[in-house]
Motif scaffolding. Structure first.
Motif, PDB file in Angstrom:
ATOM      1  N   SER A  22       0.827  -1.211   0.000  1.00  0.00           N
ATOM      2  CA  SER A  22       0.000   0.000   0.000  1.00  0.00           C
ATOM      3  C   SER A  22       0.857   1.256   0.000  1.00  0.00           C
ATOM      4  CB  SER A  22      -0.914   0.041   1.224  1.00  0.00           C
ATOM      5  OG  SER A  22      -1.646  -1.143   1.295  1.00  0.00           O
ATOM      6  N   PHE A  23       1.884   1.274   0.857  1.00  0.00           N
ATOM      7  CA  PHE A  23       2.676   2.490   0.959  1.00  0.00           C
ATOM      8  C   PHE A  23       3.663   2.656  -0.185  1.00  0.00           C
ATOM      9  CE2 PHE A  23       0.878   2.318   5.200  1.00  0.00           C
ATOM     10  CZ  PHE A  23       0.456   3.633   5.326  1.00  0.00           C
ATOM     11  N   SER A  24       4.110   1.549  -0.786  1.00  0.00           N
ATOM     12  CA  SER A  24       5.005   1.700  -1.936  1.00  0.00           C
ATOM     13  C   SER A  24       4.228   2.245  -3.132  1.00  0.00           C
ATOM     14  CB  SER A  24       5.700   0.385  -2.274  1.00  0.00           C
ATOM     15  OG  SER A  24       4.753  -0.534  -2.757  1.00  0.00           O
ATOM     16  N   LYS A  63      -8.916   2.012  -6.123  1.00  0.00           N
ATOM     17  CA  LYS A  63     -10.217   1.351  -6.248  1.00  0.00           C
ATOM     18  C   LYS A  63     -10.331   0.103  -5.381  1.00  0.00           C
ATOM     19  CE  LYS A  63      -9.393  -1.188 -10.638  1.00  0.00           C
ATOM     20  NZ  LYS A  63      -7.989  -1.453 -10.361  1.00  0.00           N
ATOM     21  N   LYS A  64      -9.183  -0.383  -4.868  1.00  0.00           N
ATOM     22  CA  LYS A  64      -9.255  -1.483  -3.907  1.00  0.00           C
ATOM     23  C   LYS A  64      -9.914  -0.973  -2.617  1.00  0.00           C
ATOM     24  CE  LYS A  64      -4.849  -2.668  -4.834  1.00  0.00           C
ATOM     25  NZ  LYS A  64      -3.538  -2.924  -4.277  1.00  0.00           N
ATOM     26  N   MET A  65     -10.444  -1.898  -1.811  1.00  0.00           N
ATOM     27  CA  MET A  65     -11.187  -1.465  -0.627  1.00  0.00           C
ATOM     28  C   MET A  65     -10.438  -1.808   0.658  1.00  0.00           C
ATOM     29  SD  MET A  65     -14.753  -3.011  -2.024  1.00  0.00           S
ATOM     30  CE  MET A  65     -15.941  -2.238  -0.970  1.00  0.00           C
ATOM     31  N   TYR A  66     -10.029  -0.759   1.368  1.00  0.00           N
ATOM     32  CA  TYR A  66      -9.352  -1.014   2.648  1.00  0.00           C
ATOM     33  C   TYR A  66      -9.359   0.237   3.523  1.00  0.00           C
ATOM     34  CZ  TYR A  66      -5.588   1.137  -0.077  1.00  0.00           C
ATOM     35  OH  TYR A  66      -4.868   1.977  -0.888  1.00  0.00           O
ATOM     36  N   GLY A  67      -9.136   0.016   4.784  1.00  0.00           N
ATOM     37  CA  GLY A  67      -8.940   1.113   5.720  1.00  0.00           C
ATOM     38  C   GLY A  67      -7.717   0.806   6.556  1.00  0.00           C
ATOM     39  N   MET A  68      -7.089   1.824   7.098  1.00  0.00           N
ATOM     40  CA  MET A  68      -5.914   1.614   7.936  1.00  0.00           C
ATOM     41  C   MET A  68      -5.861   2.710   8.986  1.00  0.00           C
ATOM     42  SD  MET A  68      -2.622   0.650   5.604  1.00  0.00           S
ATOM     43  CE  MET A  68      -3.121   1.389   4.066  1.00  0.00           C
ATOM     44  N   MET A  69      -5.093   2.447  10.013  1.00  0.00           N
ATOM     45  CA  MET A  69      -4.919   3.463  11.031  1.00  0.00           C
ATOM     46  C   MET A  69      -3.439   3.760  11.136  1.00  0.00           C
ATOM     47  SD  MET A  69      -7.351   4.761  12.878  1.00  0.00           S
ATOM     48  CE  MET A  69      -7.077   6.308  13.692  1.00  0.00           C
ATOM     49  N   ALA A  70      -3.076   5.036  11.009  1.00  0.00           N
ATOM     50  CA  ALA A  70      -1.687   5.426  11.210  1.00  0.00           C
ATOM     51  C   ALA A  70      -1.599   6.090  12.563  1.00  0.00           C
ATOM     52  CB  ALA A  70      -1.237   6.375  10.118  1.00  0.00           C
ATOM     53  N   GLY A  71      -0.525   5.847  13.250  1.00  0.00           N
ATOM     54  CA  GLY A  71      -0.302   6.559  14.512  1.00  0.00           C
ATOM     55  C   GLY A  71      -0.890   5.874  15.723  1.00  0.00           C
ATOM     56  N   LEU A  72      -0.558   6.412  16.858  1.00  0.00           N
ATOM     57  CA  LEU A  72      -0.975   5.889  18.147  1.00  0.00           C
ATOM     58  C   LEU A  72      -2.078   6.789  18.707  1.00  0.00           C
ATOM     59  CD1 LEU A  72       2.667   5.092  19.272  1.00  0.00           C
ATOM     60  CD2 LEU A  72       0.908   3.439  18.647  1.00  0.00           C
ATOM     61  N   GLY A  83     -12.120   3.464  -3.002  1.00  0.00           N
ATOM     62  CA  GLY A  83     -12.908   2.290  -3.372  1.00  0.00           C
ATOM     63  C   GLY A  83     -13.862   1.900  -2.260  1.00  0.00           C
ATOM     64  N   LEU A  84     -13.389   2.021  -1.020  1.00  0.00           N
ATOM     65  CA  LEU A  84     -14.229   1.683   0.124  1.00  0.00           C
ATOM     66  C   LEU A  84     -15.159   2.844   0.485  1.00  0.00           C
ATOM     67  CD1 LEU A  84     -13.237  -0.302   3.210  1.00  0.00           C
ATOM     68  CD2 LEU A  84     -14.220   1.928   3.582  1.00  0.00           C
ATOM     69  N   TYR A  85     -14.594   4.017   0.604  1.00  0.00           N
ATOM     70  CA  TYR A  85     -15.343   5.188   1.068  1.00  0.00           C
ATOM     71  C   TYR A  85     -16.531   5.508   0.160  1.00  0.00           C
ATOM     72  CZ  TYR A  85     -16.097   9.966   2.791  1.00  0.00           C
ATOM     73  OH  TYR A  85     -16.637  11.113   3.321  1.00  0.00           O
ATOM     74  N   GLU A  86     -16.328   5.324  -1.145  1.00  0.00           N
ATOM     75  CA  GLU A  86     -17.391   5.709  -2.087  1.00  0.00           C
ATOM     76  C   GLU A  86     -18.442   4.624  -2.289  1.00  0.00           C
ATOM     77  OE1 GLU A  86     -15.064   6.932  -5.416  1.00  0.00           O
ATOM     78  OE2 GLU A  86     -14.459   8.794  -4.414  1.00  0.00           O
ATOM     79  N   SER A  87     -18.127   3.361  -1.947  1.00  0.00           N
ATOM     80  CA  SER A  87     -19.125   2.330  -2.209  1.00  0.00           C
ATOM     81  C   SER A  87     -19.836   1.823  -0.947  1.00  0.00           C
ATOM     82  CB  SER A  87     -18.494   1.159  -2.971  1.00  0.00           C
ATOM     83  OG  SER A  87     -17.570   0.518  -2.141  1.00  0.00           O
ATOM     84  N   PHE A  88     -19.307   2.161   0.234  1.00  0.00           N
ATOM     85  CA  PHE A  88     -19.948   1.690   1.459  1.00  0.00           C
ATOM     86  C   PHE A  88     -21.038   2.668   1.915  1.00  0.00           C
ATOM     87  CE2 PHE A  88     -16.961  -1.497   3.799  1.00  0.00           C
ATOM     88  CZ  PHE A  88     -16.979  -2.304   2.682  1.00  0.00           C
ATOM     89  N   ASN A  89     -22.184   2.113   2.319  1.00  0.00           N
ATOM     90  CA  ASN A  89     -23.204   2.979   2.918  1.00  0.00           C
ATOM     91  C   ASN A  89     -22.839   3.246   4.382  1.00  0.00           C
ATOM     92  OD1 ASN A  89     -24.165   0.854   4.587  1.00  0.00           O
ATOM     93  ND2 ASN A  89     -25.535   0.132   2.970  1.00  0.00           N
ATOM     94  N   LYS A  90     -23.636   4.059   5.052  1.00  0.00           N
ATOM     95  CA  LYS A  90     -23.297   4.491   6.419  1.00  0.00           C
ATOM     96  C   LYS A  90     -23.146   3.302   7.390  1.00  0.00           C
ATOM     97  CE  LYS A  90     -23.388   9.192   6.661  1.00  0.00           C
ATOM     98  NZ  LYS A  90     -23.077   9.539   5.281  1.00  0.00           N
ATOM     99  N   ASP A  91     -24.044   2.313   7.279  1.00  0.00           N
ATOM    100  CA  ASP A  91     -23.962   1.158   8.185  1.00  0.00           C
ATOM    101  C   ASP A  91     -22.658   0.389   7.982  1.00  0.00           C
ATOM    102  OD1 ASP A  91     -26.406   1.674   9.333  1.00  0.00           O
ATOM    103  OD2 ASP A  91     -27.516   0.401   7.925  1.00  0.00           O
ATOM    104  N   GLN A 178     -19.228  -7.264   3.873  1.00  0.00           N
ATOM    105  CA  GLN A 178     -18.445  -8.439   3.458  1.00  0.00           C
ATOM    106  C   GLN A 178     -18.820  -8.870   2.043  1.00  0.00           C
ATOM    107  OE1 GLN A 178     -15.956  -8.931   5.634  1.00  0.00           O
ATOM    108  NE2 GLN A 178     -17.111  -7.388   6.743  1.00  0.00           N
ATOM    109  N   ASP A 179     -20.123  -8.716   1.699  1.00  0.00           N
ATOM    110  CA  ASP A 179     -20.547  -9.044   0.340  1.00  0.00           C
ATOM    111  C   ASP A 179     -19.855  -8.130  -0.664  1.00  0.00           C
ATOM    112  OD1 ASP A 179     -22.197 -10.991   1.325  1.00  0.00           O
ATOM    113  OD2 ASP A 179     -23.991  -9.713   1.362  1.00  0.00           O
ATOM    114  N   LYS A 180     -19.737  -6.860  -0.328  1.00  0.00           N
ATOM    115  CA  LYS A 180     -19.052  -5.923  -1.232  1.00  0.00           C
ATOM    116  C   LYS A 180     -17.565  -6.280  -1.356  1.00  0.00           C
ATOM    117  CE  LYS A 180     -22.324  -2.159  -0.922  1.00  0.00           C
ATOM    118  NZ  LYS A 180     -22.659  -0.824  -0.405  1.00  0.00           N
ATOM    119  N   PHE A 181     -16.949  -6.667  -0.243  1.00  0.00           N
ATOM    120  CA  PHE A 181     -15.548  -7.118  -0.289  1.00  0.00           C
ATOM    121  C   PHE A 181     -15.408  -8.325  -1.206  1.00  0.00           C
ATOM    122  CE2 PHE A 181     -14.276  -5.373   4.110  1.00  0.00           C
ATOM    123  CZ  PHE A 181     -13.531  -4.362   3.535  1.00  0.00           C
TER     124      PHE A 181
END
Ligand SMILES: [Zn+2]
Length: 221
Positions: A22-24, A63-72, A83-91, A178-181
């Protein structure tokens, strides 16, 4: 000395391949663009359900779907792919942002780092004292890498899912997410639940395991 370096590199690549990839992608190849977003809904949701005040939400234009957390916990930055933010509904999004926020409040980045370092140094110690050959070093890096990933999976990823699903307003969001994934990753052999590679080398629990946790909560009411 060379054998120790080979072991360290191989072990770190095996355990962190997803983050490395992801970072490369930010710096080489078809570079991923990033942008910072203001999403009051996410900020409020995370604050209300986990107590965490996010400093920033960064979108990776991917367009791949993922989330990550940086930092403490004192510098919490959330990363979401478009990809995730635009296709996921609020729930569905609620599950992702709570999952990521719980990684942060539970110090999972530091915890995974410590787990990795402990196993890494055990490996280095073994390589240095046993003077094993190159093939054995590769084998050792793979075995210890897989053990490390399994420990991280069940002490951080599973826990983040469990806490997030417990706190969700509508746990059905996990199931539709999970179905969207599944659709998004259907051509990626690494993400097929039956894939041995996924079982061995992926940090996350499977889609079915998450659905199981969600169903348990839905049925317990
Ligand atoms: Zn996670």
């Amino acid at each position: 000395m060379l054998d120790v370096i080979v072991f360290i590199l191989l072990f770190l690549i095996i355990v962190n391949w997803f983050q490395l990839m992801s970072f490369s992608n930010l710096v080489v190849g078809k570079k991923i663009k990033t942008s910072s977003i203001k999403d009051e809904w996410i900020h409020n949701k995370v604050k209300k359900k986990t107590g965490l005040t996010l400093i920033d939400i960064t979108l990776f234009h991917d367009k791949k779907m993922y989330g990550m957390m940086a930092g403490l916990p004192f510098w919490p930055k959330m990363i979401l792919s478009t990809g995730l933010y635009e296709s996921f509904n609020k729930d569905e999004l609620e599950w992702v942002v709570l999952h990521e926020a719980f990684h942060c409040v539970l110090w999972h980045n530091l915890q995974s780092f410590i787990i990795e370092m402990v196993i890494l140094f055990l490996g280095i110690y073994f390589v240095k004292t046993e003077h094993i050959g190159l093939l054995s070093i590769i084998f050792l890096a793979i075995i210890l890498g897989v053990i490390c990933i399994q420990i991280i999976r069940w002490t951080t990823e599973y826990i983040a899912d469990k806490y997030a699903i417990e706190k969700m307003t509508n746990p059905k969001g996990v199931i539709t997410a999970q179905d969207k994934f599944r659709i998004n990753y259907k051509d990626n052999f690494l993400n097929s639940e039956k894939s041995i590679f996924r079982m061995l080398f992926h940090w996350n629990i499977t889609f079915s395991q998450r659905i199981q946790i969600a169903n348990k909560r839905i049925n317990s009411k």
